[in-house]
Design a protein around this motif. Structure first.
Motif, PDB file in Angstrom:
ATOM      1  N   GLN A 180       0.837  -1.193   0.000  1.00 34.71           N
ATOM      2  CA  GLN A 180       0.000   0.000   0.000  1.00 34.71           C
ATOM      3  C   GLN A 180       0.876   1.248   0.000  1.00 34.71           C
ATOM      4  OE1 GLN A 180      -1.890  -1.305   3.681  1.00 34.71           O
ATOM      5  NE2 GLN A 180      -3.857  -1.109   2.644  1.00 34.71           N
ATOM      6  N   VAL A 181       0.375   2.292  -0.652  1.00 30.17           N
ATOM      7  CA  VAL A 181       1.001   3.611  -0.635  1.00 30.17           C
ATOM      8  C   VAL A 181       0.127   4.473   0.275  1.00 30.17           C
ATOM      9  CG1 VAL A 181       1.733   5.589  -2.025  1.00 30.17           C
ATOM     10  CG2 VAL A 181       1.782   3.279  -3.007  1.00 30.17           C
ATOM     11  N   TYR A 182       0.746   5.276   1.127  1.00 28.06           N
ATOM     12  CA  TYR A 182      -0.048   6.082   2.064  1.00 28.06           C
ATOM     13  C   TYR A 182       0.548   7.474   2.209  1.00 28.06           C
ATOM     14  CZ  TYR A 182       3.672   4.894   5.364  1.00 28.06           C
ATOM     15  OH  TYR A 182       4.890   4.747   5.968  1.00 28.06           O
ATOM     16  N   LEU A 183      -0.289   8.415   2.627  1.00 27.40           N
ATOM     17  CA  LEU A 183       0.145   9.768   2.954  1.00 27.40           C
ATOM     18  C   LEU A 183      -0.350  10.109   4.348  1.00 27.40           C
ATOM     19  CD1 LEU A 183      -0.011   9.931  -0.332  1.00 27.40           C
ATOM     20  CD2 LEU A 183       0.110  12.359   0.103  1.00 27.40           C
ATOM     21  N   ILE A 184       0.533  10.703   5.129  1.00 26.96           N
ATOM     22  CA  ILE A 184       0.219  11.135   6.487  1.00 26.96           C
ATOM     23  C   ILE A 184       0.400  12.645   6.566  1.00 26.96           C
ATOM     24  CG2 ILE A 184       0.993  11.083   8.897  1.00 26.96           C
ATOM     25  CD1 ILE A 184       1.893   8.201   8.428  1.00 26.96           C
ATOM     26  N   GLU A 185      -0.578  13.319   7.151  1.00 23.32           N
ATOM     27  CA  GLU A 185      -0.423  14.737   7.424  1.00 23.32           C
ATOM     28  C   GLU A 185       0.381  14.882   8.717  1.00 23.32           C
ATOM     29  OE1 GLU A 185      -3.051  18.793   7.716  1.00 23.32           O
ATOM     30  OE2 GLU A 185      -3.989  16.920   8.347  1.00 23.32           O
ATOM     31  N   CYS A 186       1.381  15.758   8.697  1.00 24.62           N
ATOM     32  CA  CYS A 186       2.268  15.942   9.845  1.00 24.62           C
ATOM     33  C   CYS A 186       1.926  17.205  10.615  1.00 24.62           C
ATOM     34  CB  CYS A 186       3.716  16.009   9.368  1.00 24.62           C
ATOM     35  SG  CYS A 186       4.209  14.536   8.464  1.00 24.62           S
ATOM     36  N   SER A 187       2.479  17.319  11.810  1.00 29.93           N
ATOM     37  CA  SER A 187       2.205  18.451  12.696  1.00 29.93           C
ATOM     38  C   SER A 187       2.614  19.788  12.098  1.00 29.93           C
ATOM     39  CB  SER A 187       2.903  18.246  14.040  1.00 29.93           C
ATOM     40  OG  SER A 187       4.294  18.070  13.848  1.00 29.93           O
TER      41      SER A 187
ATOM     42  N   GLY B  98       2.187  20.489   8.931  1.00 27.94           N
ATOM     43  CA  GLY B  98       1.371  20.686   7.743  1.00 27.94           C
ATOM     44  C   GLY B  98       1.879  19.989   6.495  1.00 27.94           C
ATOM     45  N   THR B  99       3.033  19.336   6.581  1.00 23.13           N
ATOM     46  CA  THR B  99       3.556  18.626   5.417  1.00 23.13           C
ATOM     47  C   THR B  99       2.849  17.282   5.256  1.00 23.13           C
ATOM     48  OG1 THR B  99       5.330  17.620   6.728  1.00 23.13           O
ATOM     49  CG2 THR B  99       5.840  19.689   5.574  1.00 23.13           C
TER      50      THR B  99
ATOM     51  N   ARG C 120      11.416  12.815  13.011  1.00 22.51           N
ATOM     52  CA  ARG C 120      12.230  13.247  14.161  1.00 22.51           C
ATOM     53  C   ARG C 120      11.956  14.697  14.524  1.00 22.51           C
ATOM     54  NH1 ARG C 120      17.883  10.100  13.021  1.00 22.51           N
ATOM     55  NH2 ARG C 120      17.034   8.033  13.419  1.00 22.51           N
ATOM     56  N   GLY C 121      11.607  15.525  13.558  1.00 20.88           N
ATOM     57  CA  GLY C 121      11.366  16.925  13.845  1.00 20.88           C
ATOM     58  C   GLY C 121       9.908  17.323  13.731  1.00 20.88           C
ATOM     59  N   ARG C 122       9.048  16.367  13.542  1.00 21.45           N
ATOM     60  CA  ARG C 122       7.604  16.625  13.392  1.00 21.45           C
ATOM     61  C   ARG C 122       6.845  15.385  13.839  1.00 21.45           C
ATOM     62  NH1 ARG C 122      10.288  16.335   8.677  1.00 21.45           N
ATOM     63  NH2 ARG C 122      10.163  18.549   8.260  1.00 21.45           N
ATOM     64  N   ARG C 123       5.579  15.546  14.135  1.00 26.35           N
ATOM     65  CA  ARG C 123       4.756  14.415  14.587  1.00 26.35           C
ATOM     66  C   ARG C 123       3.754  14.035  13.502  1.00 26.35           C
ATOM     67  NH1 ARG C 123       5.837  11.267  18.255  1.00 26.35           N
ATOM     68  NH2 ARG C 123       3.673  10.971  18.750  1.00 26.35           N
TER      69      ARG C 123
END
Length: 109
Positions: free
Chosen positions: A13-20, A22-23, A49-52
């Motif tokens: 599966q290919v997935y996209l996660i929104e990060c803290s 906004g990326t 490491r620099g974002r959630r």
């Protein structure tokens, strides 16, 4: 008869996660629940490491390892606006999921 190699199975599966920040993070996996857990607990991708990780925004299944990797690269090359358009496209398997499933908050896991 020998078992078919994971490389050729179509369970990637290919997935996209929104990060803290906004990326949108793009990745591939054979087990989305395991991978989301890893991201939420600081395991795996250095990107976090620099974002959630905040929310799973996009899921596209039915890939082999090879096609998933190629699709990941294709998505990573899209502009931010095109990635957001992709989230609303019919190929996003999360579009058909209940709103609660789409709004999965990863930081609380």
């Amino acid at each position: 008869m020998p078992e078919e190699s994971t490389l050729h199975k179509t369970n990637w599966q290919v997935y996209l996660i929104e990060c803290s920040d906004g990326t949108l993070y793009t990745g591939i996996t054979t087990d989305i629940d395991r991978r989301l857990y890893q991201h939420a607990h600081g395991e795996g991708a250095k990107y976090f490491r620099g974002r959630r990780p905040q929310r799973l925004m996009y899921l596209e299944g039915g890939h082999s390892r090879s096609s998933a990797g190629k699709r990941e690269i294709e998505i990573k090359r899209l502009t931010r606006a095109d990635k957001w358009s992709l989230l609303a496209s019919p190929i996003n398997e999360l579009r058909a999921a209940p709103a609660a499933a789409r709004a999965t908050i990863l930081a609380d896991n």
